[in-house]
Design a protein around this motif. Structure first.
Motif, short mmCIF file in Angstrom:
data_model
loop_
_atom_site.label_atom_id
_atom_site.label_comp_id
_atom_site.label_asym_id
_atom_site.label_seq_id
_atom_site.Cartn_x
_atom_site.Cartn_y
_atom_site.Cartn_z
N LEU A 146 12.06 3.98 8.32
CA LEU A 146 13.08 4.77 7.63
C LEU A 146 12.48 6.05 7.06
N ALA A 147 11.30 5.94 6.46
CA ALA A 147 10.65 7.12 5.91
C ALA A 147 10.29 8.12 7.01
N GLN A 148 9.84 7.61 8.15
CA GLN A 148 9.54 8.48 9.28
C GLN A 148 10.77 9.27 9.73
N CYS A 149 11.94 8.66 9.56
CA CYS A 149 13.20 9.33 9.93
C CYS A 149 13.69 10.29 8.86
N GLY A 150 13.03 10.31 7.71
CA GLY A 150 13.45 11.19 6.63
C GLY A 150 14.51 10.61 5.73
N ALA A 151 14.66 9.30 5.70
CA ALA A 151 15.63 8.67 4.81
C ALA A 151 15.23 8.95 3.36
N PRO A 152 16.15 9.47 2.54
CA PRO A 152 15.79 9.83 1.17
C PRO A 152 15.62 8.65 0.22
N ASP A 153 16.28 7.53 0.50
CA ASP A 153 16.34 6.43 -0.47
C ASP A 153 16.26 5.11 0.29
N VAL A 154 15.21 4.33 0.04
CA VAL A 154 14.96 3.09 0.78
C VAL A 154 14.70 1.96 -0.20
N LEU A 155 15.54 0.93 -0.14
CA LEU A 155 15.35 -0.28 -0.94
C LEU A 155 14.76 -1.37 -0.07
N LEU A 156 13.56 -1.81 -0.42
CA LEU A 156 12.96 -2.98 0.22
C LEU A 156 13.57 -4.21 -0.44
N ALA A 157 14.52 -4.84 0.25
CA ALA A 157 15.25 -5.97 -0.33
C ALA A 157 14.42 -7.24 -0.19
N TYR A 158 13.27 -7.18 -0.77
CA TYR A 158 12.28 -8.25 -0.67
C TYR A 158 11.35 -8.09 -1.87
N GLN A 159 10.87 -9.17 -2.41
CA GLN A 159 9.93 -9.10 -3.52
C GLN A 159 8.51 -9.04 -2.96
N PRO A 160 7.81 -7.92 -3.14
CA PRO A 160 6.47 -7.82 -2.54
C PRO A 160 5.44 -8.63 -3.31
N ASN A 161 4.56 -9.27 -2.58
CA ASN A 161 3.44 -10.00 -3.16
C ASN A 161 2.21 -9.76 -2.29
N GLY A 162 1.05 -9.87 -2.90
CA GLY A 162 -0.18 -9.74 -2.15
C GLY A 162 -0.31 -8.40 -1.44
N VAL A 163 -0.64 -8.47 -0.16
CA VAL A 163 -0.87 -7.26 0.62
C VAL A 163 0.38 -6.38 0.68
N LYS A 164 1.54 -6.99 0.64
CA LYS A 164 2.77 -6.19 0.70
C LYS A 164 2.87 -5.20 -0.46
N MET A 165 2.33 -5.56 -1.61
CA MET A 165 2.32 -4.62 -2.72
C MET A 165 1.49 -3.39 -2.38
N HIS A 166 0.30 -3.63 -1.83
CA HIS A 166 -0.57 -2.51 -1.45
C HIS A 166 0.11 -1.62 -0.42
N ARG A 167 0.77 -2.24 0.54
CA ARG A 167 1.42 -1.46 1.60
C ARG A 167 2.59 -0.65 1.05
N LEU A 168 3.36 -1.26 0.14
CA LEU A 168 4.48 -0.53 -0.46
C LEU A 168 3.97 0.68 -1.25
N LEU A 169 2.93 0.49 -2.02
CA LEU A 169 2.38 1.60 -2.80
C LEU A 169 1.82 2.69 -1.89
N ALA A 170 1.24 2.29 -0.76
CA ALA A 170 0.74 3.28 0.21
C ALA A 170 1.90 4.10 0.77
N LEU A 171 3.03 3.44 1.05
CA LEU A 171 4.20 4.18 1.54
C LEU A 171 4.70 5.17 0.50
N ILE A 172 4.75 4.74 -0.76
CA ILE A 172 5.24 5.61 -1.82
C ILE A 172 4.39 6.88 -1.90
N LYS A 173 3.09 6.73 -1.74
CA LYS A 173 2.21 7.89 -1.82
C LYS A 173 2.26 8.74 -0.55
#
Length: 371
Positions: A79-106
């Motif tokens: 979605l970010a690659q497509c330029g979507a302005p607002d993306v809700l990950l409808a999932y509770q991140p844990n472990g590595v997923k937290m790191h990956r989500l933070l990497a996407l935000i940056k």
């Protein structure tokens, strides 16, 4: 001369099977129907878990949809690659997923990413990592309104958690998430009654939070079955997903909705193992197999066929005495459940006016794209 059916292809000589076939004119019409069914396009937050493609995402962006929902980090990345302005990950991140989500935000500062939480321990860890990364993560509290898989009961405990989240550095509490995908009664009047009853505690929570001085929380609610119900609520973001492709289950169950099947699985007869049986190249790996055998697929040009056996690459069906099927015959199958069916294919063949026009890659069926 018999009129050609909407799904028939003009040239099958180059189409290998089994194939996922996407009728792009119908996809566009489904998106148009979605927009027409709500008062304000800004209240739409469609889920991309069904199509998982850049192309369908782009079609939604073109009609003014700016908010999206997803279930995996790869979908969020797409979605970010497509330029979507607002993306809700409808999932509770844990472990590595937290790191990956933070990497996407940056990595994608022009996209606002958010996620779900349903307990304070996860929130504390997400807060710690967000502060270390120097970012702020918007979060929604995941409510259990009857699905009984994630989330917390919409009661006073939510108010407590909301207040705790509001105090955590690195997090910004946005609102509430209430998915009611279990409400699928074919009678829309019954579905409305059930949906309203489940949603009432959510509305009470919203009002309670406002009375305590919090900013009015955003509510993200529903899926395709409850979409027309939540669409009538003035301040709810709606997140249907299956609408974009539709399938046999929702076609038959949700008769009040305007969407139409836009994706089929095309198969060929590959063997005649007995006088009444035929075998197709449509195994577990080609159509979602979580439903009972006889309900996994319906052939639009052969509705009388009844599945009696399936393995990884084969589907055996009962055709009856004196049938006329031959090896090489082409069958057009409407899946019972299109979402997991799409995830079985790395690409879908696109068709317009009966002609193959190209392909859409199911890119975010992969677990990792760039992060």
């Amino acid at each position: 001369m018999t009129e050609k059916s909407w799904y028939q292809l003009n040239d099958l000589s180059q189409l290998d099977t089994p194939a996922l076939v996407i009728y792009t004119d119908r996809v566009r019409q489904n998106i148009t129907s979605l927009v027409d069914a709500i008062d304000d396009v800004s209240r739409l937050r469609p889920h991309v878990k069904t199509h998982k493609t850049r192309e369908a995402t782009q079609l939604m962006l073109e009609v003014g949809i700016r908010k999206f929902k997803c279930a995996t980090i790869a979908e969020a990345d797409m979605l970010a690659q497509c330029g979507a302005p607002d993306v809700l990950l409808a999932y509770q991140p844990n472990g590595v997923k937290m790191h990956r989500l933070l990497a996407l935000i940056k990595a994608y500062p022009d996209t606002q990413f958010s996620c779900l939480v349903d307990n304070i321990d996860t929130a504390h860890e997400l807060s710690r990592q967000a502060v270390e990364a120097g970012v702020v993560v918007p979060v929604y509290i995941d409510l259990n309104v009857g699905m009984n898989r994630t989330g917390i009961t919409p009661d006073e405990n939510v108010v407590t958690l909301y207040g705790e989240l509001d105090k955590l550095e690195g997090l910004h509490v946005m609102g509430l998430h209430a998915y009611d995908g279990h409400m699928r009664h074919p009678d829309i009047a019954v579905r409305i009654q059930e949906c309203d009853a489940a949603f009432q505690p959510v509305e009470q929570l919203r009002d309670r939070l406002v009375s305590l001085g919090f900013e009015r929380p955003i509510i993200v609610a529903g899926g395709s079955p409850s979409f027309p119900i939540h669409a009538r609520r003035a301040d709810v973001e709606c997140s249907p997903g299956t609408f974009v492709y539709w399938d046999r289950t929702y076609r038959d169950m949700l008769a009040e909705q305007p969407f139409q099947p836009a994706v089929l699985v095309v198969a060929r007869v590959i063997s005649l193992p007995g006088p009444t049986k035929i075998c197709l190249d449509l195994g577990h790996k080609s159509v979602a197999a979580e439903c009972p055998l006889e309900q996994r697929v319906t052939f639009l040009n052969a509705p009388e066929l009844r599945a009696v056996g399936q393995s990884e690459e084969h589907l055996v069906v009962e055709a009856g005495e004196g049938h006329s099927y031959r090896v090489g015959d082409v069958l057009y199958g409407l899946p019972n459940h299109i979402c997991p069916t799409c995830a079985l294919y790395e690409r879908g063949v696109t068709v317009e006016n009966g002609n193959v026009t190209g392909e859409w890659r199911t890119v975010s069926r992969d677990r990792i794209l760039t992060y």
